[in-house]
Design a protein around this motif. Sequence first.
Motif, PDB file in Angstrom:
ATOM      1  N   PHE A  11       0.834  -1.193   0.000  1.00 27.87           N
ATOM      2  CA  PHE A  11       0.000   0.000   0.000  1.00 27.87           C
ATOM      3  C   PHE A  11       0.874   1.250   0.000  1.00 27.87           C
ATOM      4  O   PHE A  11       1.643   1.491   0.928  1.00 27.87           O
ATOM      5  CB  PHE A  11      -0.924   0.001   1.213  1.00 27.87           C
ATOM      6  N   ALA A  12       0.746   2.057  -1.055  1.00 27.61           N
ATOM      7  CA  ALA A  12       1.589   3.248  -1.205  1.00 27.61           C
ATOM      8  C   ALA A  12       0.811   4.424  -1.782  1.00 27.61           C
ATOM      9  O   ALA A  12       1.412   5.339  -2.350  1.00 27.61           O
ATOM     10  CB  ALA A  12       2.788   2.922  -2.091  1.00 27.61           C
ATOM     11  N   ALA A  13      -0.512   4.421  -1.640  1.00 31.51           N
ATOM     12  CA  ALA A  13      -1.336   5.432  -2.306  1.00 31.51           C
ATOM     13  C   ALA A  13      -1.682   6.619  -1.420  1.00 31.51           C
ATOM     14  O   ALA A  13      -2.180   7.626  -1.913  1.00 31.51           O
ATOM     15  CB  ALA A  13      -2.630   4.785  -2.812  1.00 31.51           C
ATOM     16  N   GLY A  14      -1.435   6.527  -0.116  1.00 32.98           N
ATOM     17  CA  GLY A  14      -1.937   7.528   0.816  1.00 32.98           C
ATOM     18  C   GLY A  14      -1.274   8.890   0.685  1.00 32.98           C
ATOM     19  O   GLY A  14      -0.227   9.052   0.045  1.00 32.98           O
ATOM     20  N   PHE A  15      -1.874   9.888   1.350  1.00 32.36           N
ATOM     21  CA  PHE A  15      -1.416  11.271   1.262  1.00 32.36           C
ATOM     22  C   PHE A  15      -0.296  11.596   2.256  1.00 32.36           C
ATOM     23  O   PHE A  15       0.401  12.591   2.087  1.00 32.36           O
ATOM     24  CB  PHE A  15      -2.585  12.226   1.492  1.00 32.36           C
ATOM     25  N   GLY A  16      -0.138  10.807   3.312  1.00 32.43           N
ATOM     26  CA  GLY A  16       0.926  11.066   4.272  1.00 32.43           C
ATOM     27  C   GLY A  16       0.788  12.397   4.972  1.00 32.43           C
ATOM     28  O   GLY A  16       1.794  13.057   5.280  1.00 32.43           O
ATOM     29  N   THR A  17      -0.437  12.806   5.275  1.00 28.21           N
ATOM     30  CA  THR A  17      -0.661  14.142   5.827  1.00 28.21           C
ATOM     31  C   THR A  17      -0.006  14.338   7.188  1.00 28.21           C
ATOM     32  O   THR A  17       0.386  15.467   7.527  1.00 28.21           O
ATOM     33  CB  THR A  17      -2.166  14.424   5.942  1.00 28.21           C
ATOM     34  N   ARG A  18       0.152  13.270   7.980  1.00 26.02           N
ATOM     35  CA  ARG A  18       0.773  13.438   9.297  1.00 26.02           C
ATOM     36  C   ARG A  18       2.256  13.786   9.205  1.00 26.02           C
ATOM     37  O   ARG A  18       2.861  14.210  10.186  1.00 26.02           O
ATOM     38  CB  ARG A  18       0.596  12.153  10.123  1.00 26.02           C
ATOM     39  N   MET A  19       2.826  13.626   8.032  1.00 28.80           N
ATOM     40  CA  MET A  19       4.231  13.978   7.834  1.00 28.80           C
ATOM     41  C   MET A  19       4.440  15.469   7.583  1.00 28.80           C
ATOM     42  O   MET A  19       5.577  15.930   7.470  1.00 28.80           O
ATOM     43  CB  MET A  19       4.814  13.180   6.666  1.00 28.80           C
ATOM     44  N   GLY A  20       3.366  16.237   7.463  1.00 28.71           N
ATOM     45  CA  GLY A  20       3.470  17.675   7.302  1.00 28.71           C
ATOM     46  C   GLY A  20       4.204  18.060   6.030  1.00 28.71           C
ATOM     47  O   GLY A  20       3.939  17.539   4.942  1.00 28.71           O
ATOM     48  N   SER A  21       5.159  18.976   6.171  1.00 22.57           N
ATOM     49  CA  SER A  21       5.848  19.527   4.997  1.00 22.57           C
ATOM     50  C   SER A  21       6.696  18.493   4.270  1.00 22.57           C
ATOM     51  O   SER A  21       7.022  18.667   3.086  1.00 22.57           O
ATOM     52  CB  SER A  21       6.734  20.701   5.421  1.00 22.57           C
ATOM     53  N   THR A  23       5.884  15.730   3.115  1.00 20.10           N
ATOM     54  CA  THR A  23       5.140  15.108   2.013  1.00 20.10           C
ATOM     55  C   THR A  23       4.397  16.139   1.172  1.00 20.10           C
ATOM     56  O   THR A  23       3.483  15.792   0.435  1.00 20.10           O
ATOM     57  CB  THR A  23       4.153  14.060   2.548  1.00 20.10           C
ATOM     58  N   ALA A  24       4.807  17.401   1.267  1.00 24.15           N
ATOM     59  CA  ALA A  24       4.154  18.428   0.451  1.00 24.15           C
ATOM     60  C   ALA A  24       4.421  18.210  -1.034  1.00 24.15           C
ATOM     61  O   ALA A  24       3.552  18.463  -1.875  1.00 24.15           O
ATOM     62  CB  ALA A  24       4.647  19.814   0.872  1.00 24.15           C
ATOM     63  N   ASN A  25       5.616  17.711  -1.354  1.00 25.30           N
ATOM     64  CA  ASN A  25       5.992  17.558  -2.756  1.00 25.30           C
ATOM     65  C   ASN A  25       6.455  16.156  -3.113  1.00 25.30           C
ATOM     66  O   ASN A  25       6.945  15.947  -4.235  1.00 25.30           O
ATOM     67  CB  ASN A  25       7.104  18.561  -3.107  1.00 25.30           C
ATOM     68  N   ARG A  26       6.330  15.216  -2.202  1.00 19.36           N
ATOM     69  CA  ARG A  26       6.684  13.831  -2.522  1.00 19.36           C
ATOM     70  C   ARG A  26       5.869  12.887  -1.650  1.00 19.36           C
ATOM     71  O   ARG A  26       5.443  13.251  -0.545  1.00 19.36           O
ATOM     72  CB  ARG A  26       8.176  13.572  -2.347  1.00 19.36           C
ATOM     73  N   PRO A  27       5.642  11.691  -2.099  1.00 22.69           N
ATOM     74  CA  PRO A  27       4.821  10.741  -1.347  1.00 22.69           C
ATOM     75  C   PRO A  27       5.605  10.133  -0.186  1.00 22.69           C
ATOM     76  O   PRO A  27       6.827   9.967  -0.269  1.00 22.69           O
ATOM     77  CB  PRO A  27       4.463   9.684  -2.386  1.00 22.69           C
ATOM     78  N   LYS A  28       4.891   9.775   0.860  1.00 24.31           N
ATOM     79  CA  LYS A  28       5.546   9.223   2.046  1.00 24.31           C
ATOM     80  C   LYS A  28       6.371   7.972   1.741  1.00 24.31           C
ATOM     81  O   LYS A  28       7.457   7.808   2.319  1.00 24.31           O
ATOM     82  CB  LYS A  28       4.505   8.916   3.133  1.00 24.31           C
ATOM     83  N   PRO A  29       5.949   7.063   0.854  1.00 28.37           N
ATOM     84  CA  PRO A  29       6.773   5.870   0.608  1.00 28.37           C
ATOM     85  C   PRO A  29       8.169   6.170   0.087  1.00 28.37           C
ATOM     86  O   PRO A  29       9.037   5.297   0.128  1.00 28.37           O
ATOM     87  CB  PRO A  29       5.950   5.086  -0.418  1.00 28.37           C
ATOM     88  N   CYS A 211       8.508  -0.285  13.901  1.00 31.73           N
ATOM     89  CA  CYS A 211       8.388   1.163  14.074  1.00 31.73           C
ATOM     90  C   CYS A 211       7.449   1.736  13.026  1.00 31.73           C
ATOM     91  O   CYS A 211       7.667   1.561  11.825  1.00 31.73           O
ATOM     92  CB  CYS A 211       9.759   1.840  13.979  1.00 31.73           C
ATOM     93  N   ASP A 212       6.434   2.424  13.498  1.00 31.93           N
ATOM     94  CA  ASP A 212       5.486   3.121  12.638  1.00 31.93           C
ATOM     95  C   ASP A 212       6.104   4.467  12.248  1.00 31.93           C
ATOM     96  O   ASP A 212       6.327   5.321  13.102  1.00 31.93           O
ATOM     97  CB  ASP A 212       4.186   3.326  13.407  1.00 31.93           C
ATOM     98  N   VAL A 213       6.382   4.635  10.960  1.00 27.57           N
ATOM     99  CA  VAL A 213       6.966   5.882  10.477  1.00 27.57           C
ATOM    100  C   VAL A 213       5.838   6.730   9.895  1.00 27.57           C
ATOM    101  O   VAL A 213       5.765   6.960   8.685  1.00 27.57           O
ATOM    102  CB  VAL A 213       8.086   5.625   9.456  1.00 27.57           C
ATOM    103  N   GLY A 214       4.963   7.176  10.768  1.00 34.73           N
ATOM    104  CA  GLY A 214       3.805   7.939  10.330  1.00 34.73           C
ATOM    105  C   GLY A 214       3.932   9.424  10.559  1.00 34.73           C
ATOM    106  O   GLY A 214       3.158  10.205  10.001  1.00 34.73           O
ATOM    107  N   ARG A 215       4.887   9.821  11.388  1.00 33.50           N
ATOM    108  CA  ARG A 215       5.110  11.229  11.700  1.00 33.50           C
ATOM    109  C   ARG A 215       6.600  11.534  11.518  1.00 33.50           C
ATOM    110  O   ARG A 215       7.425  10.625  11.528  1.00 33.50           O
ATOM    111  CB  ARG A 215       4.664  11.542  13.130  1.00 33.50           C
ATOM    112  N   PRO A 216       6.957  12.807  11.377  1.00 34.62           N
ATOM    113  CA  PRO A 216       8.367  13.143  11.131  1.00 34.62           C
ATOM    114  C   PRO A 216       9.325  12.554  12.148  1.00 34.62           C
ATOM    115  O   PRO A 216      10.395  12.052  11.781  1.00 34.62           O
ATOM    116  CB  PRO A 216       8.366  14.680  11.167  1.00 34.62           C
ATOM    117  N   GLU A 217       8.961  12.577  13.417  1.00 34.84           N
ATOM    118  CA  GLU A 217       9.858  12.038  14.444  1.00 34.84           C
ATOM    119  C   GLU A 217      10.049  10.526  14.329  1.00 34.84           C
ATOM    120  O   GLU A 217      11.004   9.966  14.858  1.00 34.84           O
ATOM    121  CB  GLU A 217       9.347  12.397  15.841  1.00 34.84           C
TER     122      GLU A 217
END
Length: 232
Positions: A11-21, A23-29, A211-217
């Motif tokens: 699964f690689a389709a999501g917006f990654g919004t919790r990553m903030g800036s 993922t503004a110009n690239r996808p979280k994967p 490890c869940d890499v859902g946020r910048p930290e």
Amino acid sequence: MRNMPDAVMLFAAGFGTRMGSLTANRPKPLLEVSGQALLDHALALTDAAGVRRKVVNTHYHSDQIEDHLSVRSDVAVSRELPNILETGGGLRKALPLLGDSPVFTLNTDAVWTGPNPLAALRAAWDPVRMDALLMLVAPENALGHNGAGDFQPGPDGRLQRGPGAIYTGAQILRTEGLNEISQDAFSLNLLWDRMLEAGRLFGLLHEGNWCDVGRPEGITTAERMLAGQING
């Protein structure tokens, strides 16, 4: 119809919004952990487990993910355009590429230590008793994750919902029931609920850290985990 999975949906389709800036110009994967894109960490697990057929779904910045995958001839892409379809709808759309049930699914926003989760799932899969086998992790072995947990495994591994073990995003799943769901975009939770009612949803505890890499930290946490600097 086969009884053992030989295909995986990543699964690689999501917006990654919790990553903030980030993922503004690239996808979280495509965000990097220890110098490697998250998507490549996930693909490395599928390669090591010997999964023959690999499918990646795309939506947000789909072109970037497809460019990244262009060096791999063994990965097919399932584009979700114009609308994103969530996990259930996305998996159903990809079925022509995945083939017959059952299949692996794997999230691309986590990293692991310990045994290969896909190989462990395959070793524990029992198609006579199971419609799905979810890889879970104990709270003390889950990094970067907040929450009370998702499932409570019984003595035989059969699951009930409730605080306890955390779903990691890896599983083996029978897909026949997807065609019985009327929505175009829906979560796999709808299919799990039907399996729960039938007593055919099972879980397996991962014998390592996750490890869940859902946020910048989460990037720093994951890098420290991979370097052996922290444990669950």
